[in-house]
Design a protein around this motif. Structure first.
Motif, PDB file in Angstrom:
ATOM      1  N   GLY A  52       0.822  -1.198   0.000  1.00  0.00           N
ATOM      2  CA  GLY A  52       0.000   0.000   0.000  1.00  0.00           C
ATOM      3  C   GLY A  52       0.855   1.246   0.000  1.00  0.00           C
ATOM      4  N   SER A  53       0.240   2.359  -0.293  1.00  0.00           N
ATOM      5  CA  SER A  53       0.973   3.617  -0.294  1.00  0.00           C
ATOM      6  C   SER A  53       1.557   3.870   1.084  1.00  0.00           C
ATOM      7  N   PRO A  54       2.860   4.132   1.179  1.00  0.00           N
ATOM      8  CA  PRO A  54       3.448   4.415   2.489  1.00  0.00           C
ATOM      9  C   PRO A  54       3.006   5.749   3.074  1.00  0.00           C
ATOM     10  N   VAL A  55       2.348   6.567   2.246  1.00  0.00           N
ATOM     11  CA  VAL A  55       1.851   7.858   2.757  1.00  0.00           C
ATOM     12  C   VAL A  55       0.329   7.888   2.760  1.00  0.00           C
ATOM     13  N   ALA A  56      -0.286   6.714   2.833  1.00  0.00           N
ATOM     14  CA  ALA A  56      -1.750   6.637   2.899  1.00  0.00           C
ATOM     15  C   ALA A  56      -2.260   7.371   4.136  1.00  0.00           C
ATOM     16  N   GLY A  57      -3.230   8.213   3.926  1.00  0.00           N
ATOM     17  CA  GLY A  57      -3.849   8.934   5.035  1.00  0.00           C
ATOM     18  C   GLY A  57      -3.131  10.186   5.474  1.00  0.00           C
ATOM     19  N   ILE A  58      -1.950  10.463   4.907  1.00  0.00           N
ATOM     20  CA  ILE A  58      -1.220  11.663   5.332  1.00  0.00           C
ATOM     21  C   ILE A  58      -0.806  12.566   4.185  1.00  0.00           C
ATOM     22  N   ALA A  59      -0.690  12.037   2.967  1.00  0.00           N
ATOM     23  CA  ALA A  59      -0.168  12.831   1.857  1.00  0.00           C
ATOM     24  C   ALA A  59      -1.127  13.957   1.497  1.00  0.00           C
ATOM     25  N   ALA A  60      -0.576  15.115   1.240  1.00  0.00           N
ATOM     26  CA  ALA A  60      -1.405  16.286   0.944  1.00  0.00           C
ATOM     27  C   ALA A  60      -2.155  16.142  -0.372  1.00  0.00           C
ATOM     28  N   ASP A  61      -1.626  15.342  -1.301  1.00  0.00           N
ATOM     29  CA  ASP A  61      -2.235  15.225  -2.623  1.00  0.00           C
ATOM     30  C   ASP A  61      -3.017  13.931  -2.809  1.00  0.00           C
ATOM     31  N   GLU A  62      -3.306  13.218  -1.752  1.00  0.00           N
ATOM     32  CA  GLU A  62      -3.924  11.902  -1.863  1.00  0.00           C
ATOM     33  C   GLU A  62      -5.333  11.972  -2.448  1.00  0.00           C
ATOM     34  N   ILE A  63      -5.633  11.022  -3.350  1.00  0.00           N
ATOM     35  CA  ILE A  63      -6.974  10.925  -3.927  1.00  0.00           C
ATOM     36  C   ILE A  63      -7.917  10.251  -2.938  1.00  0.00           C
ATOM     37  N   ILE A  64      -7.469   9.120  -2.365  1.00  0.00           N
ATOM     38  CA  ILE A  64      -8.281   8.370  -1.410  1.00  0.00           C
ATOM     39  C   ILE A  64      -7.348   7.515  -0.561  1.00  0.00           C
ATOM     40  N   ASP A  65      -7.689   7.331   0.695  1.00  0.00           N
ATOM     41  CA  ASP A  65      -6.893   6.531   1.618  1.00  0.00           C
ATOM     42  C   ASP A  65      -7.377   5.082   1.572  1.00  0.00           C
ATOM     43  N   GLY A  66      -6.518   4.183   1.110  1.00  0.00           N
ATOM     44  CA  GLY A  66      -6.898   2.781   0.989  1.00  0.00           C
ATOM     45  C   GLY A  66      -6.688   1.960   2.244  1.00  0.00           C
ATOM     46  N   THR A  67      -6.243   2.588   3.348  1.00  0.00           N
ATOM     47  CA  THR A  67      -5.929   1.843   4.565  1.00  0.00           C
ATOM     48  C   THR A  67      -7.077   0.986   5.081  1.00  0.00           C
ATOM     49  N   PRO A  68      -8.319   1.507   5.128  1.00  0.00           N
ATOM     50  CA  PRO A  68      -9.413   0.655   5.625  1.00  0.00           C
ATOM     51  C   PRO A  68      -9.583  -0.634   4.830  1.00  0.00           C
ATOM     52  N   ALA A  69      -9.369  -0.580   3.529  1.00  0.00           N
ATOM     53  CA  ALA A  69      -9.494  -1.793   2.707  1.00  0.00           C
ATOM     54  C   ALA A  69      -8.361  -2.767   3.000  1.00  0.00           C
ATOM     55  N   VAL A  70      -7.136  -2.257   3.164  1.00  0.00           N
ATOM     56  CA  VAL A  70      -6.008  -3.117   3.510  1.00  0.00           C
ATOM     57  C   VAL A  70      -6.298  -3.848   4.819  1.00  0.00           C
ATOM     58  N   ASP A  71      -6.789  -3.098   5.799  1.00  0.00           N
ATOM     59  CA  ASP A  71      -7.059  -3.691   7.111  1.00  0.00           C
ATOM     60  C   ASP A  71      -8.169  -4.730   7.058  1.00  0.00           C
ATOM     61  N   GLU A  72      -9.224  -4.434   6.300  1.00  0.00           N
ATOM     62  CA  GLU A  72     -10.352  -5.374   6.260  1.00  0.00           C
ATOM     63  C   GLU A  72      -9.984  -6.655   5.524  1.00  0.00           C
TER      64      GLU A  72
END
Length: 565
Positions: free
Chosen positions: A181-201
């Motif tokens: 996954g993106s190492p800057v998921a949930g923090i990057a200023a230019d992020e389109i969408i945070d995929g962390t919840p999907a990774v966790d589920e």
């Protein structure tokens, strides 16, 4: 969970002339194992080997391990036997497995999304120091690999890892490997969408589940909502790439069927837009197709990319919708071109919250237990305690206040972990190589580190983004076909007729912008000793001949053979 279809005739893949009638597809009713790997997986679910490791093998020692567990099922728990020292590359394909096996193991720590806390990082460092002779490598799939592991120590290592929320479950084997996954998921200023919840589920629902613990081969997943496209989505079995749908907003574009090795193939878009909350179900549907329709007769054709090549994306999507999801998916737009050429996050970058993350570059992913502990110390002193690994064998420290950036950078540089890294430090990757890998033919890690030093000395003004990927065998763990300069290890004759280590050269591969596989110039090989001279010469030709703003990959595609030799 989708059941195996009762009437799979409508999904029969088109057969090519001369192909064996049965490919071992479960959905076609072919459940009889057609090779030794399929047999041992049928005999006992590979996840069950953990009990034997804990109750028998760790107590009775290496010699007590059943061969099907040793070279098969133990992989489901992140364990590979490593290469016995002193065996040269010329014997790799000649010796029997028991002759290549050392009595020690490589242990792969699974790090989904590349996310680590300092407590977790410190434990990996402690395990490295106590049980792995200080070894630790950050891989190009965000994991950490340790070496010199004794079977007697594995239960204690698992206990330490699991106490801080880490594991080795399905880190290897014919199962769903780590979810990158993106190492800057949930923090990057230019992020389109945070995929962390999907990774966790996905991890919670399916990793370690017997629903998908017997796949035809390994299954690789990538999820990123970054416009940088930082998870090499083109070469994963399944990838979810962040896009902004004109009607439905941020979500993911679905790609299926990528992979490298000796038959490289880019994944293909199914043309479907997937909202965040549907990613786990769609993922499970694709894995289900692989489990049920994947080719199990020949290991060399057992990856999902071969099924996709026969079916094509239209048929694959239809089977996914009709038999597994039981509903149509929404059409969606393709992802935009990557927002920048470097996708490794090295350097200092702003976060959404006004703080910064700092990316730094070890040499070809090689660190050690002591260094990991020091990185944890720096992350706690200057950040919030969050650390990330990347698919480029690099690392990040998150949540750094502006007034802490300079001192953190200085602390990392003191450990030879460069924040302001040269293109050669940033862009050079290497697989494990002959030092530990039983498949390898040549050395890679030390060769890559030495090459970085030599190129920095010879070409200090070179600033163009560049990837140099070094692989010890043809299997492409270091992604040689998609590098600007890809080096595939082999044995060759030098100018005096001596057999020496060397590399077949691939030039002009790329992911992201103008993705493509590198070209092979007929007869172009280079010995290990000649490698710095060769790379310097080719890069010099590039600098002389390039057009304004031209990338190395573009130049390499049009350059004549003499300029590339």
């Amino acid at each position: 969970m989708a059941a195996i279809p009762e009437k799979p005739a409508t999904a029969t893949p088109r057969r090519k002339a001369g192909r064996h009638r049965g490919e071992g597809q479960w959905a076609m009713g072919h459940f009889t194992p057609l090779n030794g790997n399929e047999q041992f997986k049928k005999d006992d679910d590979s996840l069950n080997v953990r009990t034997r490791i804990e109750t028998i093998y760790s107590k009775r020692g290496f010699d007590s391990i059943d061969p099907n567990d040793l070279r098969g099922r133990m992989r489901w728990w992140g364990l590979y036997t490593q290469r016995r020292p002193g065996i040269d590359g010329g014997k790799t394909a000649v010796l029997e497995p028991e002759e290549l096996d050392d009595r020690y193991f490589m242990l792969r720590v699974r790090i989904d999304g590349g996310r680590l806390t300092t407590a977790q990082l410190r434990v990996i460092g402690e395990i490295s120091e106590e049980y792995a002779r200080g070894t630790a490598d950050v891989t190009d799939r965000q994991n950490v690999q340790l070496h010199w592991i004794r079977i007697e120590d594995v239960p204690a290592i698992w206990e330490k890892l699991e106490a801080v929320g880490l594991s080795t479950t399905e880190a290897c084997g014919d199962c769903p490997r780590v979810i990158i996954g993106s190492p800057v998921a949930g923090i990057a200023a230019d992020e389109i969408i945070d995929g962390t919840p999907a990774v966790d589920e996905i991890h919670e629902r399916y990793i370690g589940s017997k629903e998908f613990s017997n796949l035809p081969r390994k299954f690789k997943t990538a999820i990123s909502g970054s416009p940088v496209q930082d998870v090499v989505h083109e070469i994963n079995d399944i990838a979810f790439v962040g896009v902004d749908h004109p009607e439905h907003g941020p979500g993911f574009d679905l790609w299926v069927g990528g992979g490298l090795s000796t038959n490289p193939r880019f994944g293909e878009r199914l043309g479907a837009w997937v909202p965040l909350d549907e990613v786990p179900d769609v993922w499970a549907g694709v894995v289900g197709i692989f489990r049920d329709y994947g080719y199990r007769r020949l290991r060399t054709r057992a990856r999902l990319k071969f099924l996709m090549a026969d079916w094509g994306p239209e048929k694959f999507r239809r089977i996914l919708e009709d038999e597994y999801l039981k509903r149509p998916m929404l059409d969606g737009p393709p992802p935009a071109q990557p927002s920048q050429r470097w996708r490794d996050h090295i350097g200092v970058h702003a976060q959404q919250d006004g703080r910064f993350y700092v990316g730094f570059a070890p040499r070809v992913g090689r660190v050690d237990g002591s260094t990991l502990a020091k990185i944890a110390d720096l992350a706690e002193a200057h950040g919030s305690g969050r650390v990330r690994t990347t698919v480029e064998q690099k690392m990040l420290i998150l949540d750094v206040e502006q007034d802490q950036v300079e001192s953190l950078s200085a602390g990392l540089e003191a450990l030879d972990l460069q924040v302001k890294a040269s293109p050669f430090r940033r862009g050079t990757m290497a697989c494990t190589g002959i030092e530990f890998c039983k498949l390898a033919i040549v050395e890679t890690k030390a060769r890559g580190a030495a090459l970085i030093d030599e190129l920095e000395r010879r070409m200090p003004e070179f600033e163009e983004p560049l990837s140099i990927n070094i692989n010890g065998c043809p299997n492409a763990c270091a992604r040689i076909q998609t590098a600007d300069i890809g080096l595939k290890g082999q044995l060759m004759l030098d100018g005096e007729g001596n057999q020496v280590e060397g590399y077949q050269v691939h030039l002009g591969g790329a992911l992201g912008l103008e993705a493509g596989f590198g070209r092979k110039v007929r007869g172009l090989k280079v010995t290990s000793a000649e490698l710095p001279d060769y790379v310097e010469r080719v890069l010099g030709n590039f600098q002389e001949q390039r057009e304004d703003g031209e990338r190395f990959a573009t130049w390499a595609a049009r350059a004549d053979a003499e300029s590339l030799s």
